[in-house]
Scaffold this motif. Sequence first.
Motif, PDB file in Angstrom:
ATOM      1  N   VAL A  52     -51.298 -22.108 -29.083  1.00  0.00           N
ATOM      2  CA  VAL A  52     -52.206 -21.161 -29.700  1.00  0.00           C
ATOM      3  C   VAL A  52     -51.506 -20.463 -30.858  1.00  0.00           C
ATOM      4  CG1 VAL A  52     -53.467 -20.810 -27.556  1.00  0.00           C
ATOM      5  CG2 VAL A  52     -51.549 -19.310 -28.101  1.00  0.00           C
ATOM      6  N   ILE A  53     -52.294 -20.040 -31.842  1.00  0.00           N
ATOM      7  CA  ILE A  53     -51.759 -19.369 -33.018  1.00  0.00           C
ATOM      8  C   ILE A  53     -52.217 -17.914 -32.988  1.00  0.00           C
ATOM      9  CG2 ILE A  53     -51.681 -19.348 -35.531  1.00  0.00           C
ATOM     10  CD1 ILE A  53     -52.469 -22.309 -35.439  1.00  0.00           C
ATOM     11  N   PRO A  54     -51.309 -16.961 -32.799  1.00  0.00           N
ATOM     12  CA  PRO A  54     -51.724 -15.556 -32.784  1.00  0.00           C
ATOM     13  C   PRO A  54     -52.138 -15.101 -34.178  1.00  0.00           C
ATOM     14  CG  PRO A  54     -49.343 -15.708 -32.706  1.00  0.00           C
ATOM     15  CD  PRO A  54     -49.858 -17.107 -32.585  1.00  0.00           C
ATOM     16  N   VAL A  55     -53.148 -14.230 -34.208  1.00  0.00           N
ATOM     17  CA  VAL A  55     -53.666 -13.729 -35.477  1.00  0.00           C
ATOM     18  C   VAL A  55     -53.546 -12.211 -35.569  1.00  0.00           C
ATOM     19  CG1 VAL A  55     -55.710 -13.583 -36.958  1.00  0.00           C
ATOM     20  CG2 VAL A  55     -55.267 -15.672 -35.672  1.00  0.00           C
ATOM     21  N   HIS A  56     -53.802 -11.537 -34.454  1.00  0.00           N
ATOM     22  CA  HIS A  56     -53.843 -10.068 -34.484  1.00  0.00           C
ATOM     23  C   HIS A  56     -53.831  -9.563 -33.049  1.00  0.00           C
ATOM     24  CE1 HIS A  56     -54.875  -6.033 -35.821  1.00  0.00           C
ATOM     25  NE2 HIS A  56     -55.903  -6.015 -34.989  1.00  0.00           N
ATOM     26  N   ASP A  57     -53.163  -8.421 -32.821  1.00  0.00           N
ATOM     27  CA  ASP A  57     -53.214  -7.812 -31.497  1.00  0.00           C
ATOM     28  C   ASP A  57     -54.013  -6.520 -31.560  1.00  0.00           C
ATOM     29  OD1 ASP A  57     -51.327  -6.358 -32.937  1.00  0.00           O
ATOM     30  OD2 ASP A  57     -50.163  -5.843 -31.154  1.00  0.00           O
TER      31      ASP A  57
ATOM     32  N   ALA B  14     -51.968  -6.035 -23.311  1.00  0.00           N
ATOM     33  CA  ALA B  14     -52.570  -5.909 -24.642  1.00  0.00           C
ATOM     34  C   ALA B  14     -53.300  -7.194 -24.997  1.00  0.00           C
ATOM     35  CB  ALA B  14     -51.485  -5.608 -25.676  1.00  0.00           C
ATOM     36  N   ARG B  15     -54.431  -7.058 -25.669  1.00  0.00           N
ATOM     37  CA  ARG B  15     -55.211  -8.231 -26.043  1.00  0.00           C
ATOM     38  C   ARG B  15     -54.737  -8.765 -27.395  1.00  0.00           C
ATOM     39  NH1 ARG B  15     -56.358  -7.418 -21.411  1.00  0.00           N
ATOM     40  NH2 ARG B  15     -58.356  -7.887 -20.413  1.00  0.00           N
ATOM     41  N   VAL B  16     -54.659 -10.067 -27.490  1.00  0.00           N
ATOM     42  CA  VAL B  16     -54.197 -10.732 -28.712  1.00  0.00           C
ATOM     43  C   VAL B  16     -55.252 -11.743 -29.145  1.00  0.00           C
ATOM     44  CG1 VAL B  16     -52.382 -12.118 -29.781  1.00  0.00           C
ATOM     45  CG2 VAL B  16     -51.786 -10.464 -27.990  1.00  0.00           C
ATOM     46  N   TRP B  17     -55.694 -11.628 -30.372  1.00  0.00           N
ATOM     47  CA  TRP B  17     -56.602 -12.626 -30.921  1.00  0.00           C
ATOM     48  C   TRP B  17     -55.787 -13.844 -31.337  1.00  0.00           C
ATOM     49  CZ3 TRP B  17     -61.708 -13.098 -30.798  1.00  0.00           C
ATOM     50  CH2 TRP B  17     -62.475 -11.947 -30.546  1.00  0.00           C
ATOM     51  N   VAL B  18     -56.222 -15.012 -30.877  1.00  0.00           N
ATOM     52  CA  VAL B  18     -55.515 -16.251 -31.179  1.00  0.00           C
ATOM     53  C   VAL B  18     -56.521 -17.308 -31.644  1.00  0.00           C
ATOM     54  CG1 VAL B  18     -53.713 -15.799 -29.464  1.00  0.00           C
ATOM     55  CG2 VAL B  18     -55.727 -17.142 -28.817  1.00  0.00           C
TER      56      VAL B  18
ATOM     57  N   LEU C 278     -60.744 -22.372 -32.478  1.00  0.00           N
ATOM     58  CA  LEU C 278     -61.601 -21.444 -31.741  1.00  0.00           C
ATOM     59  C   LEU C 278     -60.905 -20.099 -31.603  1.00  0.00           C
ATOM     60  CD1 LEU C 278     -62.808 -23.787 -28.844  1.00  0.00           C
ATOM     61  CD2 LEU C 278     -64.015 -23.224 -30.961  1.00  0.00           C
ATOM     62  N   PRO C 279     -61.535 -18.992 -32.022  1.00  0.00           N
ATOM     63  CA  PRO C 279     -60.938 -17.671 -31.836  1.00  0.00           C
ATOM     64  C   PRO C 279     -61.164 -17.170 -30.410  1.00  0.00           C
ATOM     65  CG  PRO C 279     -63.007 -17.476 -33.014  1.00  0.00           C
ATOM     66  CD  PRO C 279     -62.790 -18.949 -32.797  1.00  0.00           C
ATOM     67  N   LEU C 280     -60.077 -16.750 -29.774  1.00  0.00           N
ATOM     68  CA  LEU C 280     -60.160 -16.199 -28.422  1.00  0.00           C
ATOM     69  C   LEU C 280     -59.327 -14.934 -28.359  1.00  0.00           C
ATOM     70  CD1 LEU C 280     -59.723 -19.378 -26.177  1.00  0.00           C
ATOM     71  CD2 LEU C 280     -61.856 -18.178 -26.701  1.00  0.00           C
ATOM     72  N   ARG C 281     -59.725 -14.018 -27.479  1.00  0.00           N
ATOM     73  CA  ARG C 281     -58.942 -12.811 -27.247  1.00  0.00           C
ATOM     74  C   ARG C 281     -58.331 -12.903 -25.858  1.00  0.00           C
ATOM     75  NH1 ARG C 281     -62.160  -7.356 -27.933  1.00  0.00           N
ATOM     76  NH2 ARG C 281     -62.998  -7.999 -25.918  1.00  0.00           N
ATOM     77  N   LEU C 282     -57.013 -13.027 -25.803  1.00  0.00           N
ATOM     78  CA  LEU C 282     -56.308 -13.261 -24.541  1.00  0.00           C
ATOM     79  C   LEU C 282     -55.286 -12.159 -24.293  1.00  0.00           C
ATOM     80  CD1 LEU C 282     -55.543 -17.079 -24.994  1.00  0.00           C
ATOM     81  CD2 LEU C 282     -57.437 -16.057 -23.717  1.00  0.00           C
ATOM     82  N   PRO C 283     -54.954 -11.909 -23.029  1.00  0.00           N
ATOM     83  CA  PRO C 283     -53.882 -10.952 -22.721  1.00  0.00           C
ATOM     84  C   PRO C 283     -52.542 -11.448 -23.258  1.00  0.00           C
ATOM     85  CG  PRO C 283     -55.143 -11.524 -20.758  1.00  0.00           C
ATOM     86  CD  PRO C 283     -55.571 -12.460 -21.816  1.00  0.00           C
TER      87      PRO C 283
END
Length: 270
Positions: free
Chosen positions: A2-7, A187-191, A199-204
């Motif tokens: 996964v590629i992190p984008v923003h927390d 903390a949630r991280v958008w990946v 696909l954008p997902l928000r994961l812990p």
Amino acid sequence: MVIPVHDVNPARRTPWVTYALLAADIVVFVALTPGALGSLTGGSDLADLCRLQAFLDRYAAVPRELIHHRMPDLVPTGGTGVGPQGPGCVIGPPGYDKSPELSVLTAMFLHGGWLHLLGNMLFLWIFGNNVEDRMGHVRFLLFYLVCGYAASYGFALSDAGSGEPLIGASGAVAGVLGAYLVLYPKARVWVLVPFLIFLPLRLPAWIVLGLWFVLQAVYSSGQGVTDAGTVAYVAHVVGFVVGMLLAWPLKPGTPPPPEPRGVLFGRRAR
């Protein structure tokens, strides 16, 4: 992967050290690394490659130099010549003194290409501000350097005979990821997840960073990759573990991240 984008975890104060590290890495690569701009445009030639080899050999950390505390008799000089095997880089006696211990510091600000640089800077940008916010500016800088040194020497101990230059901020950045996992696991991280499309997902954070660490550990054993000899996965693993251990005493007093309900990429959804 996964590629992190923003927390979804705003910092309370400006992360000046994180910004300074980002700027230093970018400036060193663009302004000081031979052939960096040529690699972006595809204009690198043999002369650029030889100058780059000499530059890295002088300023990068080399495992056998770290372990045995001595330089080789012959090093790349940066020049080109024609030998029995055709055109190539000239080697000769080193015309400079090099401190193996100091080379670990300079190596943290060197990168082998744009993808190497941008990958490290992305992770530092996303996760560094919160770790700096919790530790404070000075302690965060010391923490970053300690993780980088631990990662470099950990890799050197695992491959003491290697003469390949060890470069990059990956070990220090891995320490930042380990600290973030300890301090802000929920903390949630958008990946972005590559599955036909991104696909954008928000994961812990514990899933995102835990998966990253597991992959590095697997790759460090040589499983599942063909370039295990060119990427210092062991340094990533060591830096991550050291970062976790150093951050652990700060965990009890760390405020939890905000609830992510109704939040999209750091802005409240309407």
